[in-house]
Design a protein around this motif. Structure first.
Motif, PDB file in Angstrom:
ATOM      1  N   THR A   1       0.849  -1.194   0.000  1.00 61.32           N
ATOM      2  CA  THR A   1       0.000   0.000   0.000  1.00 61.32           C
ATOM      3  C   THR A   1       0.881   1.239   0.000  1.00 61.32           C
ATOM      4  OG1 THR A   1      -1.667  -1.195   1.277  1.00 61.32           O
ATOM      5  CG2 THR A   1      -1.865   1.195   1.194  1.00 61.32           C
ATOM      6  N   ASP A   2       0.605   2.186  -0.923  1.00 66.11           N
ATOM      7  CA  ASP A   2       1.414   3.409  -0.954  1.00 66.11           C
ATOM      8  C   ASP A   2       0.929   4.396   0.098  1.00 66.11           C
ATOM      9  OD1 ASP A   2      -0.836   4.707  -1.911  1.00 66.11           O
ATOM     10  OD2 ASP A   2      -0.070   5.009  -3.935  1.00 66.11           O
TER      11      ASP A   2
ATOM     12  N   GLY B   1      -2.753   5.109   0.278  1.00 67.30           N
ATOM     13  CA  GLY B   1      -3.675   4.009   0.473  1.00 67.30           C
ATOM     14  C   GLY B   1      -3.979   3.203  -0.769  1.00 67.30           C
ATOM     15  N   ASN B   2      -3.241   3.459  -1.854  1.00 65.39           N
ATOM     16  CA  ASN B   2      -3.447   2.717  -3.093  1.00 65.39           C
ATOM     17  C   ASN B   2      -2.653   1.417  -3.083  1.00 65.39           C
ATOM     18  OD1 ASN B   2      -4.991   4.876  -4.414  1.00 65.39           O
ATOM     19  ND2 ASN B   2      -3.045   5.979  -4.447  1.00 65.39           N
ATOM     20  N   LEU B   3      -3.268   0.351  -3.548  1.00 66.52           N
ATOM     21  CA  LEU B   3      -2.580  -0.934  -3.603  1.00 66.52           C
ATOM     22  C   LEU B   3      -1.684  -1.007  -4.832  1.00 66.52           C
ATOM     23  CD1 LEU B   3      -5.449  -3.384  -2.588  1.00 66.52           C
ATOM     24  CD2 LEU B   3      -3.592  -2.503  -1.165  1.00 66.52           C
ATOM     25  N   GLU B   4      -0.498  -1.597  -4.636  1.00 63.85           N
ATOM     26  CA  GLU B   4       0.472  -1.740  -5.704  1.00 63.85           C
ATOM     27  C   GLU B   4       1.015  -3.158  -5.739  1.00 63.85           C
ATOM     28  OE1 GLU B   4       2.385   2.786  -5.546  1.00 63.85           O
ATOM     29  OE2 GLU B   4       3.501   1.086  -4.723  1.00 63.85           O
TER      30      GLU B   4
ATOM     31  N   ALA C   1      -6.481  -5.864  -5.885  1.00 65.55           N
ATOM     32  CA  ALA C   1      -7.215  -5.649  -4.630  1.00 65.55           C
ATOM     33  C   ALA C   1      -7.800  -6.938  -4.078  1.00 65.55           C
ATOM     34  CB  ALA C   1      -8.323  -4.625  -4.839  1.00 65.55           C
TER      35      ALA C   1
ATOM     36  N   GLY D   1      -2.622  -1.030 -11.369  1.00 66.20           N
ATOM     37  CA  GLY D   1      -2.860  -0.014 -10.349  1.00 66.20           C
ATOM     38  C   GLY D   1      -3.013   1.331 -11.019  1.00 66.20           C
TER      39      GLY D   1
END
Length: 369
Positions: A132-133, A136-139, A163, A292
Protein backbone atom coordinates in the motif's frame (compact mmCIF):
# COMPACT_ATOMS: atom_id res chain seq x y z
CA UNK A 1 -11.64 -12.98 5.16
CA UNK A 2 -13.05 -15.69 2.93
CA UNK A 3 -10.15 -16.81 0.77
CA UNK A 4 -10.17 -19.09 -2.24
CA UNK A 5 -6.79 -20.82 -2.50
CA UNK A 6 -5.86 -21.84 -6.04
CA UNK A 7 -4.05 -25.16 -5.53
CA UNK A 8 -2.09 -26.43 -8.52
CA UNK A 9 -0.82 -29.53 -6.75
CA UNK A 10 2.64 -28.02 -6.28
CA UNK A 11 4.52 -27.10 -3.14
CA UNK A 12 4.20 -23.32 -3.53
CA UNK A 13 0.41 -23.20 -3.71
CA UNK A 14 0.12 -25.74 -0.87
CA UNK A 15 2.28 -23.65 1.48
CA UNK A 16 0.48 -20.47 0.40
CA UNK A 17 -2.85 -22.06 1.34
CA UNK A 18 -1.39 -23.22 4.66
CA UNK A 19 -0.19 -19.73 5.49
CA UNK A 20 -3.63 -18.32 4.66
CA UNK A 21 -5.13 -20.81 7.12
CA UNK A 22 -2.53 -19.85 9.76
CA UNK A 23 -3.47 -16.19 9.28
CA UNK A 24 -6.99 -17.01 10.44
CA UNK A 25 -8.77 -16.76 7.11
CA UNK A 26 -11.67 -18.97 6.09
CA UNK A 27 -9.95 -20.87 3.29
CA UNK A 28 -11.38 -23.08 0.55
CA UNK A 29 -9.08 -24.91 -1.85
CA UNK A 30 -9.77 -25.21 -5.57
CA UNK A 31 -7.90 -27.01 -8.34
CA UNK A 32 -8.42 -25.88 -11.92
CA UNK A 33 -9.05 -28.63 -14.46
CA UNK A 34 -7.64 -27.08 -17.61
CA UNK A 35 -7.68 -30.09 -19.91
CA UNK A 36 -10.51 -32.35 -21.05
CA UNK A 37 -8.07 -35.26 -21.18
CA UNK A 38 -5.44 -34.64 -18.49
CA UNK A 39 -2.44 -36.95 -18.27
CA UNK A 40 -2.37 -39.42 -15.43
CA UNK A 41 1.18 -38.75 -14.28
CA UNK A 42 3.75 -36.04 -14.65
CA UNK A 43 7.11 -36.80 -16.23
CA UNK A 44 9.85 -35.27 -14.13
CA UNK A 45 9.43 -31.50 -14.18
CA UNK A 46 7.38 -31.43 -17.38
CA UNK A 47 3.88 -30.09 -17.55
CA UNK A 48 1.27 -29.70 -14.85
CA UNK A 49 -2.51 -29.98 -14.46
CA UNK A 50 -2.46 -33.80 -14.48
CA UNK A 51 -4.68 -36.14 -12.48
CA UNK A 52 -1.72 -36.62 -10.17
CA UNK A 53 -1.56 -32.86 -9.56
CA UNK A 54 -5.26 -32.79 -8.65
CA UNK A 55 -4.73 -35.63 -6.19
CA UNK A 56 -1.70 -33.89 -4.67
CA UNK A 57 -3.77 -30.74 -4.20
CA UNK A 58 -6.56 -32.71 -2.54
CA UNK A 59 -4.14 -34.41 -0.14
CA UNK A 60 -2.75 -31.00 0.84
CA UNK A 61 -6.26 -29.60 1.39
CA UNK A 62 -7.21 -32.62 3.49
CA UNK A 63 -4.11 -32.15 5.65
CA UNK A 64 -4.95 -28.47 6.13
CA UNK A 65 -8.55 -29.35 6.98
CA UNK A 66 -10.09 -27.10 4.33
CA UNK A 67 -12.85 -27.84 1.79
CA UNK A 68 -11.57 -28.75 -1.66
CA UNK A 69 -13.16 -28.56 -5.10
CA UNK A 70 -12.15 -29.08 -8.71
CA UNK A 71 -13.47 -26.48 -11.15
CA UNK A 72 -13.59 -27.28 -14.85
CA UNK A 73 -12.18 -24.37 -16.83
CA UNK A 74 -11.02 -26.51 -19.75
CA UNK A 75 -13.22 -24.91 -22.42
CA UNK A 76 -12.20 -21.38 -21.52
CA UNK A 77 -8.55 -22.43 -21.21
CA UNK A 78 -8.64 -23.92 -24.70
CA UNK A 79 -10.22 -20.81 -26.18
CA UNK A 80 -8.24 -18.15 -24.32
CA UNK A 81 -4.84 -19.82 -23.96
CA UNK A 82 -4.36 -22.82 -26.26
CA UNK A 83 -6.16 -21.47 -29.34
CA UNK A 84 -4.55 -18.06 -28.78
CA UNK A 85 -1.12 -19.74 -28.62
CA UNK A 86 -1.71 -21.43 -31.98
CA UNK A 87 -3.07 -18.26 -33.60
CA UNK A 88 -0.14 -16.17 -32.41
CA UNK A 89 2.46 -18.56 -33.83
CA UNK A 90 0.47 -18.77 -37.05
CA UNK A 91 0.63 -14.95 -37.24
CA UNK A 92 4.40 -14.94 -36.80
CA UNK A 93 4.41 -13.81 -33.17
CA UNK A 94 5.84 -15.43 -30.03
CA UNK A 95 3.18 -15.62 -27.28
CA UNK A 96 3.61 -16.21 -23.57
CA UNK A 97 0.89 -18.70 -22.54
CA UNK A 98 1.57 -18.19 -18.81
CA UNK A 99 0.74 -14.49 -19.18
CA UNK A 100 -2.49 -15.34 -21.02
CA UNK A 101 -3.41 -17.95 -18.40
CA UNK A 102 -2.96 -15.45 -15.57
CA UNK A 103 -4.82 -12.76 -17.51
CA UNK A 104 -7.74 -14.84 -18.77
CA UNK A 105 -8.04 -17.76 -16.33
CA UNK A 106 -6.48 -17.39 -12.87
CA UNK A 107 -7.12 -13.70 -12.33
CA UNK A 108 -10.17 -13.26 -14.54
CA UNK A 109 -12.38 -16.33 -14.83
CA UNK A 110 -11.36 -17.75 -11.45
CA UNK A 111 -11.48 -14.44 -9.62
CA UNK A 112 -14.83 -13.49 -11.16
CA UNK A 113 -16.34 -16.75 -9.96
CA UNK A 114 -14.73 -16.42 -6.54
CA UNK A 115 -16.12 -12.92 -5.99
CA UNK A 116 -19.55 -14.00 -7.23
CA UNK A 117 -19.49 -16.75 -4.59
CA UNK A 118 -18.66 -14.28 -1.84
CA UNK A 119 -14.90 -14.74 -1.49
CA UNK A 120 -12.81 -11.70 -0.59
CA UNK A 121 -9.56 -12.79 -2.18
CA UNK A 122 -7.84 -15.41 -4.34
CA UNK A 123 -4.66 -16.82 -2.85
CA UNK A 124 -1.90 -18.22 -5.09
CA UNK A 125 1.65 -19.46 -4.68
CA UNK A 126 3.21 -16.73 -6.82
CA UNK A 127 6.28 -14.99 -5.45
CA UNK A 128 5.17 -11.35 -5.47
CA UNK A 129 3.85 -8.75 -3.03
CA UNK A 130 0.89 -6.38 -2.76
CA UNK A 131 1.86 -3.20 -0.91
CA UNK A 132 0.00 0.00 0.00
CA UNK A 133 1.41 3.41 -0.95
CA UNK A 134 1.25 6.54 1.18
CA UNK A 135 -2.17 7.40 -0.26
CA UNK A 136 -3.68 4.01 0.47
CA UNK A 137 -3.45 2.72 -3.09
CA UNK A 138 -2.58 -0.93 -3.60
CA UNK A 139 0.47 -1.74 -5.70
CA UNK A 140 1.99 -4.93 -7.10
CA UNK A 141 5.69 -5.35 -6.27
CA UNK A 142 8.50 -7.80 -6.83
CA UNK A 143 9.05 -10.53 -4.25
CA UNK A 144 11.75 -9.97 -1.67
CA UNK A 145 13.92 -12.66 -3.27
CA UNK A 146 14.46 -11.49 -6.84
CA UNK A 147 15.88 -14.87 -7.86
CA UNK A 148 12.41 -16.38 -7.34
CA UNK A 149 10.38 -13.28 -8.21
CA UNK A 150 7.33 -14.00 -10.39
CA UNK A 151 5.92 -10.50 -10.71
CA UNK A 152 6.63 -10.53 -14.46
CA UNK A 153 3.89 -13.08 -15.18
CA UNK A 154 1.52 -11.05 -12.98
CA UNK A 155 2.09 -7.87 -14.96
CA UNK A 156 -1.31 -8.33 -16.63
CA UNK A 157 -3.21 -7.82 -13.35
CA UNK A 158 -5.49 -4.80 -13.07
CA UNK A 159 -6.03 -2.62 -10.03
CA UNK A 160 -9.26 -4.43 -9.14
CA UNK A 161 -7.61 -7.84 -9.47
CA UNK A 162 -4.69 -6.76 -7.28
CA UNK A 163 -7.21 -5.65 -4.63
CA UNK A 164 -8.55 -9.22 -4.49
CA UNK A 165 -5.19 -11.04 -4.68
CA UNK A 166 -3.18 -12.63 -1.90
CA UNK A 167 0.45 -13.77 -2.29
CA UNK A 168 1.61 -15.27 1.03
CA UNK A 169 5.04 -16.26 -0.32
CA UNK A 170 6.16 -12.75 -1.30
CA UNK A 171 8.56 -12.26 1.61
CA UNK A 172 10.04 -15.77 1.60
CA UNK A 173 13.82 -15.70 1.03
CA UNK A 174 14.08 -18.88 -1.03
CA UNK A 175 12.31 -21.92 -2.48
CA UNK A 176 14.43 -24.10 -0.20
CA UNK A 177 12.71 -22.50 2.79
CA UNK A 178 9.30 -23.28 1.28
CA UNK A 179 10.26 -26.95 0.86
CA UNK A 180 11.49 -27.14 4.46
CA UNK A 181 8.25 -25.58 5.67
CA UNK A 182 6.23 -28.04 3.59
CA UNK A 183 8.14 -30.96 5.11
CA UNK A 184 7.57 -29.62 8.61
CA UNK A 185 3.85 -29.37 7.88
CA UNK A 186 3.76 -32.93 6.57
CA UNK A 187 2.84 -31.95 3.02
CA UNK A 188 3.67 -34.77 0.63
CA UNK A 189 4.55 -32.30 -2.16
CA UNK A 190 7.54 -30.93 -0.24
CA UNK A 191 10.08 -32.28 -2.76
CA UNK A 192 7.87 -32.31 -5.83
CA UNK A 193 9.76 -30.83 -8.82
CA UNK A 194 8.68 -27.54 -10.32
CA UNK A 195 7.03 -27.53 -13.73
CA UNK A 196 9.07 -25.63 -16.30
CA UNK A 197 7.34 -26.35 -19.59
CA UNK A 198 4.17 -25.20 -21.29
CA UNK A 199 1.53 -27.16 -19.42
CA UNK A 200 -0.39 -28.24 -22.51
CA UNK A 201 2.82 -29.39 -24.25
CA UNK A 202 4.20 -31.67 -21.51
CA UNK A 203 6.87 -33.31 -23.69
CA UNK A 204 8.41 -29.92 -24.44
CA UNK A 205 8.25 -30.39 -28.24
CA UNK A 206 6.57 -27.13 -29.22
CA UNK A 207 7.51 -27.47 -32.88
CA UNK A 208 6.04 -30.98 -33.12
CA UNK A 209 2.90 -29.90 -31.29
CA UNK A 210 2.37 -26.96 -33.64
CA UNK A 211 3.15 -29.09 -36.71
CA UNK A 212 0.33 -31.46 -35.77
CA UNK A 213 -2.15 -28.60 -35.64
CA UNK A 214 -0.91 -26.32 -38.42
CA UNK A 215 0.58 -28.81 -40.83
CA UNK A 216 3.39 -28.31 -43.33
CA UNK A 217 3.58 -25.11 -45.37
CA UNK A 218 6.86 -24.90 -47.36
CA UNK A 219 8.36 -21.46 -47.86
CA UNK A 220 11.61 -19.59 -48.46
CA UNK A 221 14.41 -18.52 -46.17
CA UNK A 222 16.01 -15.29 -47.43
CA UNK A 223 18.71 -12.90 -46.30
CA UNK A 224 18.17 -9.19 -45.63
CA UNK A 225 18.61 -8.45 -49.34
CA UNK A 226 15.95 -10.98 -50.34
CA UNK A 227 18.37 -13.63 -51.65
CA UNK A 228 17.00 -17.15 -51.20
CA UNK A 229 19.18 -19.27 -48.94
CA UNK A 230 16.98 -22.29 -48.33
CA UNK A 231 13.53 -23.49 -47.43
CA UNK A 232 11.38 -24.27 -44.41
CA UNK A 233 8.21 -26.25 -43.69
CA UNK A 234 6.25 -23.59 -41.85
CA UNK A 235 6.98 -20.21 -40.27
CA UNK A 236 5.19 -21.33 -37.09
CA UNK A 237 8.27 -23.43 -36.26
CA UNK A 238 10.51 -20.37 -35.81
CA UNK A 239 10.90 -17.43 -33.47
CA UNK A 240 12.85 -14.20 -33.66
CA UNK A 241 16.45 -14.75 -32.57
CA UNK A 242 16.48 -18.49 -33.32
CA UNK A 243 19.80 -19.84 -34.60
CA UNK A 244 19.69 -23.60 -34.26
CA UNK A 245 17.45 -25.70 -36.47
CA UNK A 246 16.97 -23.09 -39.18
CA UNK A 247 18.49 -25.41 -41.77
CA UNK A 248 20.35 -23.07 -44.11
CA UNK A 249 22.69 -24.87 -46.48
CA UNK A 250 24.63 -21.82 -47.68
CA UNK A 251 27.23 -20.50 -45.18
CA UNK A 252 27.99 -16.82 -44.78
CA UNK A 253 31.23 -15.61 -46.44
CA UNK A 254 32.77 -14.86 -43.03
CA UNK A 255 31.46 -18.03 -41.39
CA UNK A 256 29.34 -16.17 -38.84
CA UNK A 257 26.02 -17.73 -37.78
CA UNK A 258 22.69 -16.43 -39.03
CA UNK A 259 19.69 -15.72 -36.83
CA UNK A 260 16.00 -15.40 -37.60
CA UNK A 261 15.33 -11.67 -37.93
CA UNK A 262 11.75 -11.68 -39.19
CA UNK A 263 8.87 -14.11 -39.51
CA UNK A 264 6.58 -13.11 -42.40
CA UNK A 265 3.53 -15.38 -42.35
CA UNK A 266 1.73 -13.50 -45.14
CA UNK A 267 4.45 -14.44 -47.63
CA UNK A 268 5.48 -17.57 -45.69
CA UNK A 269 9.04 -16.26 -45.54
CA UNK A 270 11.82 -16.24 -42.96
CA UNK A 271 14.41 -13.46 -43.00
CA UNK A 272 17.80 -14.32 -41.50
CA UNK A 273 20.90 -12.29 -40.82
CA UNK A 274 23.66 -11.41 -38.33
CA UNK A 275 23.04 -11.24 -34.61
CA UNK A 276 23.63 -7.49 -34.41
CA UNK A 277 20.61 -6.98 -36.69
CA UNK A 278 18.46 -8.21 -33.80
CA UNK A 279 19.31 -5.16 -31.69
CA UNK A 280 16.20 -3.04 -31.14
CA UNK A 281 15.93 0.62 -30.27
CA UNK A 282 12.15 0.74 -29.86
CA UNK A 283 9.26 -1.54 -28.87
CA UNK A 284 5.59 -0.59 -29.10
CA UNK A 285 2.08 -1.94 -28.76
CA UNK A 286 -1.53 -0.84 -28.37
CA UNK A 287 -2.57 -3.68 -26.05
CA UNK A 288 -1.45 -2.46 -22.62
CA UNK A 289 -2.78 -2.36 -19.06
CA UNK A 290 -1.80 -0.74 -15.77
CA UNK A 291 -1.32 -2.68 -12.54
CA UNK A 292 -2.86 -0.01 -10.35
CA UNK A 293 -2.76 3.74 -10.84
CA UNK A 294 -1.33 4.76 -14.21
CA UNK A 295 1.34 7.47 -14.51
CA UNK A 296 -0.14 10.96 -14.42
CA UNK A 297 1.53 12.17 -17.63
CA UNK A 298 1.54 9.32 -20.13
CA UNK A 299 2.05 11.60 -23.12
CA UNK A 300 5.37 12.76 -21.63
CA UNK A 301 8.24 10.28 -21.63
CA UNK A 302 9.07 8.87 -18.21
CA UNK A 303 11.94 6.71 -16.94
CA UNK A 304 11.27 3.10 -16.01
CA UNK A 305 12.69 -0.40 -16.28
CA UNK A 306 11.32 -2.95 -18.71
CA UNK A 307 11.50 -6.74 -18.63
CA UNK A 308 10.65 -8.87 -21.67
CA UNK A 309 10.98 -12.40 -20.28
CA UNK A 310 10.15 -14.05 -16.96
CA UNK A 311 13.81 -14.60 -16.09
CA UNK A 312 15.39 -11.70 -17.96
CA UNK A 313 17.10 -8.80 -16.25
CA UNK A 314 15.15 -5.54 -16.25
CA UNK A 315 16.74 -2.82 -18.38
CA UNK A 316 16.41 0.97 -18.07
CA UNK A 317 14.11 2.56 -20.63
CA UNK A 318 11.84 5.47 -21.40
CA UNK A 319 8.09 4.96 -21.85
CA UNK A 320 5.59 7.24 -23.56
CA UNK A 321 2.07 7.08 -24.95
CA UNK A 322 2.17 8.25 -28.56
CA UNK A 323 -1.25 8.16 -30.16
CA UNK A 324 -2.71 4.78 -29.26
CA UNK A 325 0.69 3.11 -28.83
CA UNK A 326 2.70 2.68 -25.67
CA UNK A 327 6.27 3.13 -26.92
CA UNK A 328 9.28 1.82 -24.98
CA UNK A 329 12.80 2.98 -25.79
CA UNK A 330 15.55 1.05 -23.97
CA UNK A 331 18.62 3.06 -22.97
CA UNK A 332 20.75 0.52 -24.84
CA UNK A 333 19.61 -1.63 -27.80
CA UNK A 334 17.70 -4.70 -26.67
CA UNK A 335 18.47 -8.01 -28.34
CA UNK A 336 16.26 -10.90 -29.50
CA UNK A 337 12.76 -9.64 -28.75
CA UNK A 338 9.79 -10.78 -30.81
CA UNK A 339 6.34 -9.34 -31.47
CA UNK A 340 3.88 -11.21 -29.26
CA UNK A 341 6.12 -11.10 -26.21
CA UNK A 342 5.10 -9.05 -23.19
CA UNK A 343 7.12 -6.11 -21.89
CA UNK A 344 6.41 -5.53 -18.20
CA UNK A 345 7.19 -2.05 -16.91
CA UNK A 346 8.63 -1.38 -13.45
CA UNK A 347 9.27 1.69 -11.33
CA UNK A 348 11.73 0.40 -8.76
CA UNK A 349 10.19 -2.84 -7.45
CA UNK A 350 6.67 -1.79 -8.41
CA UNK A 351 4.97 -3.39 -11.40
CA UNK A 352 3.53 -0.43 -13.27
CA UNK A 353 1.91 -2.32 -16.14
CA UNK A 354 2.53 -4.26 -19.32
CA UNK A 355 2.25 -4.09 -23.08
CA UNK A 356 2.09 -6.84 -25.69
CA UNK A 357 4.75 -6.01 -28.24
CA UNK A 358 3.23 -5.50 -31.68
CA UNK A 359 5.96 -3.52 -33.40
CA UNK A 360 9.72 -3.27 -33.07
CA UNK A 361 12.28 -0.93 -34.61
CA UNK A 362 15.77 -2.20 -35.27
CA UNK A 363 18.80 -0.27 -34.12
CA UNK A 364 20.09 -0.64 -37.70
CA UNK A 365 16.95 0.96 -39.16
CA UNK A 366 15.17 -2.26 -40.01
CA UNK A 367 11.49 -2.47 -39.01
CA UNK A 368 9.68 -5.70 -38.14
CA UNK A 369 6.01 -6.10 -37.41
Amino acid sequence: MRVLAAMSGGVDSAVAAARAVDAGHEVVGVHLALSRNPGTLRTGARGCCTIEDSMDAQRAANLLGIPYYVWDFSERFKADVVDDFIAEYQAGRTPNPCMRCNEKIKFSALMEKAIALGFDAVCTGHYAKVLTDENGNLELHRASAWAKDQSYVLGVLTADQIAHSMFPLGDTPSKAEIRLEAEARGLTVAQKPDSHDICFIPDGDTKGWLDERLGVSPGDIVDVDGKRLGGHEGTHSFTIGQRKGVGIGIPTPDGRPRFVLEVRPKTNTLVVGPKEALDLRELAGTSFTWAGIAPATLTEAFACHMQVRAHADPVPAMAQLIGEELVLTPDSPLNMVSPGQTAVIYIGTRVLGQVTIARTVSAVERVTA
